[in-house]
Design a protein around this motif. Structure first.
Motif, PDB file in Angstrom:
ATOM      1  N   PRO A 309      -4.442  14.839 -11.048  1.00  0.00           N
ATOM      2  CA  PRO A 309      -3.530  14.279 -12.058  1.00  0.00           C
ATOM      3  C   PRO A 309      -4.275  13.880 -13.329  1.00  0.00           C
ATOM      4  O   PRO A 309      -5.463  13.596 -13.306  1.00  0.00           O
ATOM      5  CB  PRO A 309      -2.945  13.053 -11.346  1.00  0.00           C
ATOM      6  N   ARG A 310      -3.527  13.826 -14.427  1.00  0.00           N
ATOM      7  CA  ARG A 310      -4.134  13.417 -15.700  1.00  0.00           C
ATOM      8  C   ARG A 310      -4.563  11.948 -15.646  1.00  0.00           C
ATOM      9  O   ARG A 310      -5.577  11.563 -16.221  1.00  0.00           O
ATOM     10  CB  ARG A 310      -3.139  13.624 -16.837  1.00  0.00           C
ATOM     11  N   LYS A 311      -3.757  11.129 -14.973  1.00  0.00           N
ATOM     12  CA  LYS A 311      -4.075   9.708 -14.808  1.00  0.00           C
ATOM     13  C   LYS A 311      -4.288   9.436 -13.323  1.00  0.00           C
ATOM     14  O   LYS A 311      -3.319   9.182 -12.588  1.00  0.00           O
ATOM     15  CB  LYS A 311      -2.955   8.845 -15.373  1.00  0.00           C
ATOM     16  N   PRO A 312      -5.546   9.502 -12.871  1.00  0.00           N
ATOM     17  CA  PRO A 312      -5.813   9.372 -11.432  1.00  0.00           C
ATOM     18  C   PRO A 312      -5.781   7.937 -10.897  1.00  0.00           C
ATOM     19  O   PRO A 312      -5.969   7.728  -9.703  1.00  0.00           O
ATOM     20  CB  PRO A 312      -7.229   9.949 -11.309  1.00  0.00           C
ATOM     21  N   GLU A 313      -5.530   6.943 -11.780  1.00  0.00           N
ATOM     22  CA  GLU A 313      -5.599   5.543 -11.345  1.00  0.00           C
ATOM     23  C   GLU A 313      -4.663   5.255 -10.174  1.00  0.00           C
ATOM     24  O   GLU A 313      -5.026   4.550  -9.219  1.00  0.00           O
ATOM     25  CB  GLU A 313      -5.263   4.596 -12.516  1.00  0.00           C
ATOM     26  N   LYS A 314      -3.441   5.803 -10.214  1.00  0.00           N
ATOM     27  CA  LYS A 314      -2.455   5.527  -9.170  1.00  0.00           C
ATOM     28  C   LYS A 314      -2.891   6.099  -7.824  1.00  0.00           C
ATOM     29  O   LYS A 314      -2.765   5.447  -6.790  1.00  0.00           O
ATOM     30  CB  LYS A 314      -1.094   6.106  -9.569  1.00  0.00           C
ATOM     31  N   ILE A 315      -3.389   7.322  -7.864  1.00  0.00           N
ATOM     32  CA  ILE A 315      -3.791   7.969  -6.606  1.00  0.00           C
ATOM     33  C   ILE A 315      -5.014   7.267  -6.011  1.00  0.00           C
ATOM     34  O   ILE A 315      -5.141   7.141  -4.784  1.00  0.00           O
ATOM     35  CB  ILE A 315      -4.039   9.485  -6.818  1.00  0.00           C
ATOM     36  N   ILE A 316      -5.916   6.783  -6.869  1.00  0.00           N
ATOM     37  CA  ILE A 316      -7.085   6.028  -6.392  1.00  0.00           C
ATOM     38  C   ILE A 316      -6.631   4.707  -5.773  1.00  0.00           C
ATOM     39  O   ILE A 316      -7.071   4.325  -4.682  1.00  0.00           O
ATOM     40  CB  ILE A 316      -8.087   5.775  -7.545  1.00  0.00           C
ATOM     41  N   MET A 317      -5.719   4.015  -6.476  1.00  0.00           N
ATOM     42  CA  MET A 317      -5.209   2.735  -5.978  1.00  0.00           C
ATOM     43  C   MET A 317      -4.501   2.916  -4.629  1.00  0.00           C
ATOM     44  O   MET A 317      -4.658   2.106  -3.712  1.00  0.00           O
ATOM     45  CB  MET A 317      -4.239   2.124  -6.997  1.00  0.00           C
ATOM     46  N   GLY A 318      -3.753   3.986  -4.501  1.00  0.00           N
ATOM     47  CA  GLY A 318      -3.043   4.253  -3.247  1.00  0.00           C
ATOM     48  C   GLY A 318      -3.997   4.461  -2.086  1.00  0.00           C
ATOM     49  O   GLY A 318      -3.794   3.919  -0.987  1.00  0.00           O
ATOM     50  N   ASN A 319      -5.067   5.214  -2.313  1.00  0.00           N
ATOM     51  CA  ASN A 319      -6.064   5.443  -1.269  1.00  0.00           C
ATOM     52  C   ASN A 319      -6.813   4.168  -0.916  1.00  0.00           C
ATOM     53  O   ASN A 319      -7.157   3.938   0.250  1.00  0.00           O
ATOM     54  CB  ASN A 319      -7.045   6.536  -1.710  1.00  0.00           C
ATOM     55  N   GLU A 320      -7.082   3.334  -1.920  1.00  0.00           N
ATOM     56  CA  GLU A 320      -7.766   2.061  -1.663  1.00  0.00           C
ATOM     57  C   GLU A 320      -6.903   1.125  -0.815  1.00  0.00           C
ATOM     58  O   GLU A 320      -7.403   0.417   0.068  1.00  0.00           O
ATOM     59  CB  GLU A 320      -8.138   1.393  -2.987  1.00  0.00           C
ATOM     60  N   LYS A 321      -5.584   1.131  -1.063  1.00  0.00           N
ATOM     61  CA  LYS A 321      -4.670   0.291  -0.276  1.00  0.00           C
ATOM     62  C   LYS A 321      -4.658   0.716   1.188  1.00  0.00           C
ATOM     63  O   LYS A 321      -4.702  -0.117   2.095  1.00  0.00           O
ATOM     64  CB  LYS A 321      -3.258   0.369  -0.867  1.00  0.00           C
ATOM     65  N   VAL A 322      -4.575   2.029   1.410  1.00  0.00           N
ATOM     66  CA  VAL A 322      -4.550   2.548   2.785  1.00  0.00           C
ATOM     67  C   VAL A 322      -5.867   2.232   3.490  1.00  0.00           C
ATOM     68  O   VAL A 322      -5.889   1.802   4.649  1.00  0.00           O
ATOM     69  CB  VAL A 322      -4.276   4.072   2.796  1.00  0.00           C
ATOM     70  N   MET A 323      -6.983   2.414   2.764  1.00  0.00           N
ATOM     71  CA  MET A 323      -8.295   2.136   3.355  1.00  0.00           C
ATOM     72  C   MET A 323      -8.425   0.647   3.685  1.00  0.00           C
ATOM     73  O   MET A 323      -8.969   0.278   4.741  1.00  0.00           O
ATOM     74  CB  MET A 323      -9.411   2.572   2.402  1.00  0.00           C
ATOM     75  N   HIS A 324      -7.921  -0.202   2.785  1.00  0.00           N
ATOM     76  CA  HIS A 324      -7.979  -1.650   3.014  1.00  0.00           C
ATOM     77  C   HIS A 324      -7.222  -2.016   4.298  1.00  0.00           C
ATOM     78  O   HIS A 324      -7.705  -2.828   5.112  1.00  0.00           O
ATOM     79  CB  HIS A 324      -7.379  -2.400   1.820  1.00  0.00           C
ATOM     80  N   ALA A 325      -6.064  -1.405   4.494  1.00  0.00           N
ATOM     81  CA  ALA A 325      -5.261  -1.692   5.687  1.00  0.00           C
ATOM     82  C   ALA A 325      -5.994  -1.257   6.951  1.00  0.00           C
ATOM     83  O   ALA A 325      -6.023  -1.989   7.954  1.00  0.00           O
ATOM     84  CB  ALA A 325      -3.915  -0.982   5.582  1.00  0.00           C
ATOM     85  N   ARG A 326      -6.588  -0.087   6.891  1.00  0.00           N
ATOM     86  CA  ARG A 326      -7.334   0.426   8.051  1.00  0.00           C
ATOM     87  C   ARG A 326      -8.527  -0.462   8.390  1.00  0.00           C
ATOM     88  O   ARG A 326      -8.770  -0.801   9.551  1.00  0.00           O
ATOM     89  CB  ARG A 326      -7.819   1.857   7.776  1.00  0.00           C
ATOM     90  N   LEU A 327      -9.289  -0.833   7.381  1.00  0.00           N
ATOM     91  CA  LEU A 327     -10.477  -1.657   7.618  1.00  0.00           C
ATOM     92  C   LEU A 327     -10.101  -3.076   8.040  1.00  0.00           C
ATOM     93  O   LEU A 327     -10.818  -3.701   8.828  1.00  0.00           O
ATOM     94  CB  LEU A 327     -11.353  -1.683   6.356  1.00  0.00           C
ATOM     95  N   SER A 328      -8.978  -3.571   7.548  1.00  0.00           N
ATOM     96  CA  SER A 328      -8.498  -4.895   7.965  1.00  0.00           C
ATOM     97  C   SER A 328      -8.159  -4.895   9.454  1.00  0.00           C
ATOM     98  O   SER A 328      -8.459  -5.857  10.176  1.00  0.00           O
ATOM     99  CB  SER A 328      -7.263  -5.303   7.152  1.00  0.00           C
ATOM    100  N   ASP A 329      -7.530  -3.805   9.908  1.00  0.00           N
ATOM    101  CA  ASP A 329      -7.213  -3.671  11.335  1.00  0.00           C
ATOM    102  C   ASP A 329      -8.496  -3.681  12.164  1.00  0.00           C
ATOM    103  O   ASP A 329      -8.594  -4.384  13.178  1.00  0.00           O
ATOM    104  CB  ASP A 329      -6.450  -2.366  11.594  1.00  0.00           C
ATOM    105  N   ALA A 330      -9.478  -2.879  11.726  1.00  0.00           N
ATOM    106  CA  ALA A 330     -10.751  -2.793  12.459  1.00  0.00           C
ATOM    107  C   ALA A 330     -11.443  -4.152  12.496  1.00  0.00           C
ATOM    108  O   ALA A 330     -11.976  -4.570  13.537  1.00  0.00           O
ATOM    109  CB  ALA A 330     -11.661  -1.750  11.806  1.00  0.00           C
ATOM    110  N   GLU A 331     -11.420  -4.861  11.365  1.00  0.00           N
ATOM    111  CA  GLU A 331     -12.046  -6.190  11.286  1.00  0.00           C
ATOM    112  C   GLU A 331     -11.358  -7.172  12.233  1.00  0.00           C
ATOM    113  O   GLU A 331     -12.014  -7.925  12.964  1.00  0.00           O
ATOM    114  CB  GLU A 331     -11.972  -6.709   9.848  1.00  0.00           C
ATOM    115  N   PHE A 332     -10.019  -7.155  12.241  1.00  0.00           N
ATOM    116  CA  PHE A 332      -9.252  -8.060  13.102  1.00  0.00           C
ATOM    117  C   PHE A 332      -9.531  -7.777  14.580  1.00  0.00           C
ATOM    118  O   PHE A 332      -9.796  -8.699  15.366  1.00  0.00           O
ATOM    119  CB  PHE A 332      -7.757  -7.907  12.804  1.00  0.00           C
ATOM    120  N   PHE A 333      -9.473  -6.514  14.954  1.00  0.00           N
ATOM    121  CA  PHE A 333      -9.708  -6.142  16.355  1.00  0.00           C
ATOM    122  C   PHE A 333     -11.119  -6.532  16.791  1.00  0.00           C
ATOM    123  O   PHE A 333     -11.332  -7.002  17.916  1.00  0.00           O
ATOM    124  CB  PHE A 333      -9.505  -4.638  16.558  1.00  0.00           C
ATOM    125  N   PHE A 334     -12.080  -6.327  15.886  1.00  0.00           N
ATOM    126  CA  PHE A 334     -13.474  -6.639  16.202  1.00  0.00           C
ATOM    127  C   PHE A 334     -13.647  -8.139  16.460  1.00  0.00           C
ATOM    128  O   PHE A 334     -14.291  -8.554  17.431  1.00  0.00           O
ATOM    129  CB  PHE A 334     -14.375  -6.176  15.054  1.00  0.00           C
TER     130      PHE A 334
END
Length: 690
Positions: A309-334
């Motif tokens: 995309p011409r403005k990649p900020e949204k797609i980067i933000m979306g991937n960061e949100k998903v990654m944050h959720a995944r890592l939060s789950d791993a942190e909680f379980f640990f």
């Protein structure tokens, strides 16, 4: 001869990423076979593949008319003519069926006999008519374990086929493949409103895809672009990317217009054990972690998008949100898992089924403790530490992390046992118990890890055979072949003097302590291992004859088998081995002609020829020299010593008459040959080698 360029593009719904490269390779191989069948020549074939297309570009394909010969074999000459030389009814019927006069028939001769032969030469179908049939045949022959069906015709392929392009230079080849009519409209990028891209000449492929929508159809070029981009991005933040070939291949197969972007995650997540963090980033999110010079993770990751995309900020933000959720789950379980010590989870394994009719994981753990205690005596492992590792081995299977991320079994056990201050070697063994997990995978490095891996795999194998879950020729749902190969590799590579038969019996006994397990079942498992052993050596490039010569003795001490195969393979490469093997063959043939058994001891007093005395002395010297070598299993040294017998054997056959008129001398010489044969056949069955 008319030469043109052919383009074939099969447009599909999104193909499975892990299979894309294989499917593309099979399509190429199968279509080339079709060209050979129809005797169609070409210069070269270029292959292309993206998640939504399989394509071939065949350069300089011969499109000229061809003639084919059809051969029809008739009755044999004996059955074609009677005693008077007249045609039989069978020959007459055959000639009418072929539409020829009997005088036009030829003859087919080979070692088995002679027959009438009719050869008909006719025009082959035009290539324009053949191509759709060839393409469909090539697609149908691709081996796909899990295929999909679609539409009323119930066609089967990895994914539904939606578009077909067949072009010869600039001409559309009409036809139907999987009931889809061919055209000159290439499948466009999934995100585009215009679903098709028109192509009028094959010379424009694949550049037209890139010009229109940045689609890189060439798998290799697409992969190179991804690798170069992620390396540059990592360098820009002072890091580097580790070579994760499997991830690179998978990501390449997920996109057709790749664009790489840098994203970040919170630094607090770096406190999560590194392997859990890497697993979440790579396996779960298909992204690339970035490391610093100390091999530590940086709070960044790179993801590959299928659009730029011409403005990649949204797609980067979306991937960061998903990654944050995944890592939060791993942190909680640990954090939750650490509240309970690994050892305290043992009793909970009683509620977890290992396998139908084989009890719980708790019962499996008890069996592993008994089995590893026995194995540890051979693997030079500390027995008490080995038993402790077995006790903890399955405790991580009921942790939150493993329930969420099953592939981390063993790894989580290692982390949690270290948190509980268990010995380092015990903790490492918990991770190593599942190694090797696939063909060519690394082996356990610690002695306890080797012992636990053998015990775990052996318990599963014997249990499955015990309840009748035995692999068939084409089905192995429990991956028992892989487990057997894993045990073989560990025992041989780590030089563990375990007897396979004893290991099997020991393991079976733990399933039925009150009764001896049926010998038929244990023999089936032993045969299963030997078959796997044979194929493993064959895949490693060893001679089939050498493998058979050693395995025919049914030795179950694997390191002994391995030493023999290596020693004989070395010996066979020596120039002297040819004459020695020739002598062994001659000796064996002479002894086989004797109907009665050759028994008794060699009588030195009956030796009258100088050559037989020299040979006898050489044999005596050999036996004295190699006595300790045999006990130490130094087969290479023994075979090198056998070279000393080459000349005495040659001279013996040249000068000494074996079938002497004196029966006692004759028997004495046969006994000398019999002693020689025993020397060779003490190592392996040399009859397979000559």
């Amino acid at each position: 001869m008319t030469r043109k360029t052919l383009l074939i593009e099969i447009g599909t719904e999104e193909l499975p990423a892990r299979l894309l490269y294989k499917i593309s390779s099979y399509f190429y191989e199968n279509f080339v076979k079709e060209l050979i069948i129809y005797n169609i020549t070409y210069n070269k074939v270029e292959t292309f593949s993206t998640p939504r297309r399989l394509a071939l570009k065949i350069i300089d394909i011969d499109t000229s008319e061809k003639f084919i010969e059809i051969k029809k074999r008739g009755p044999s000459i004996i059955k074609s003519y009677n005693k008077n030389g007249l045609l039989t009814e069978a020959a007459i019927r055959w000639s009418k069926h072929c539409g020829i006069n009997i005088n036009q028939a030829g003859r087919l001769k080979n070692k088995k006999g002679e027959w009438l032969l009719c050869t008909i030469r006719k025009k082959q179908e035009k290539i324009e008519l053949l191509l759709p049939k060839m393409i469909e045949s090539a697609l149908k022959k691709i081996p796909i374990k899990k295929s999909m069906r679609w539409e009323k015709n119930n066609y089967k392929f990895s994914r539904p086929i939606r578009n077909i392009v067949i072009l010869l230079n600039n001409t559309i080849v009409s036809g139907k493949i999987f009931n889809v009519s061919s055209n000159n409209l290439l499948q466009n990028h999934l995100s585009e409103k215009e679903k098709r891209i028109e192509i009028n000449d094959v010379k424009d492929y694949p550049k037209i895809l890139f010009q229109k929508n940045n689609i890189i159809a060439d798998y290799i070029i697409r992969k190179e672009k991804i690798v170069n981009n992620i390396k540059k991005i990592a360098q820009n933040v002072g890091g580097f990317i580790k070579n994760s070939q499997f991830l690179i291949e998978e990501v390449t197969s997920l996109v057709e217009s790749p664009a790489a972007f840098l994203a970040v995650f919170e630094k607090k997540f770096l406190k999560i054990p590194q392997k859990i963090l890497i697993y979440t980033i790579e396996k779960q999110q298909k992204c690339f972690p970035i490391y610093n010079v100390k091999q530590e993770l940086l709070p960044y990751f790179i993801f590959i998008s299928n659009i730029n995309p011409r403005k990649p900020e949204k797609i980067i933000m979306g991937n960061e949100k998903v990654m944050h959720a995944r890592l939060s789950d791993a942190e909680f379980f640990f954090k939750q898992d650490k509240l309970i010590k690994l050892e305290n989870r043992l009793l909970s394994l009683k509620k977890v089924l290992f396998q139908n009719n084989l009890g719980s994981l708790y019962e499996k753990t008890l069996r592993l403790q008994f089995l590893i205690e026995w194995i540890a005596k051979y693997s030079n492992s500390n027995i008490q530490d080995s038993i402790r590792a077995a006790l903890l081995s399955k405790c991580d299977l009921i942790t939150n992390i493993v329930c969420e991320f099953p592939e981390l079994q063993g790894t989580i056990g290692m982390y949690y046992s270290l948190e509980d201050n268990e010995k380092k070697e015990i903790s490492i063994a918990l991770e190593e118990q599942y190694l090797p997990s696939f063909s060519g995978d690394k082996l356990p490095q610690t002695s306890i890890g080797c012992s636990l891996s053998i015990a775990d795999k052996m318990d599963t194998l014997s249990g499955m055979f015990y309840v009748g879950n035995i692999p068939s020729a084409d089905k192995d749902p429990f991956a028992l072949r892989r487990l057997a190969i894993g045990i073989i590799r560990i025992i041989i590579t780590k030089n563990i003097p375990l007897d396979l038969k004893n290991l099997i019996n020991k393991s079976f006994h733990l399933y039925d302590e009150k009764h001896d397990v049926n010998s038929v079942i244990s023999n089936k498992l032993l045969d299963f291992f030997i078959t796997r052993l044979f194929h493993w050596y064959e895949e490693m490039g060893y001679s089939v004859k050498i493998i058979k010569s050693v395995l025919s003795y049914k030795s179950t001490l694997l390191i002994d088998v391995h030493k023999k195969i290596k020693a004989i393979s070395f010996f066979k490469k020596l120039e002297e081995s040819k004459s020695i093997l020739s002598s062994i063959k001659r000796i064996s043939n002479i002894l086989e002609k004797e109907n009665k058994k050759i028994t008794g001891n060699i009588n030195f007093k009956l030796m009258v020829e100088k050559e037989e005395i020299i040979l006898f002395n050489q044999i005596e010297d050999f036996n004295i020299y190699t006595k300790n070598l045999f006990s130490e299993k130094k087969y290479k040294d023994i075979l090198m010593k056998i070279k000393d017998l080459e000349k005495p054997i040659y001279n013996f056959f040249k000068k000494v008459k074996i079938y002497h008129y004196n029966s006692e001398i004759r028997l004495n010489r046969l006994l000398l040959l019999y002693t020689l044969k025993k020397i060779f056949f003490k190592i392996a069955d040399f009859s397979y080698l000559y």
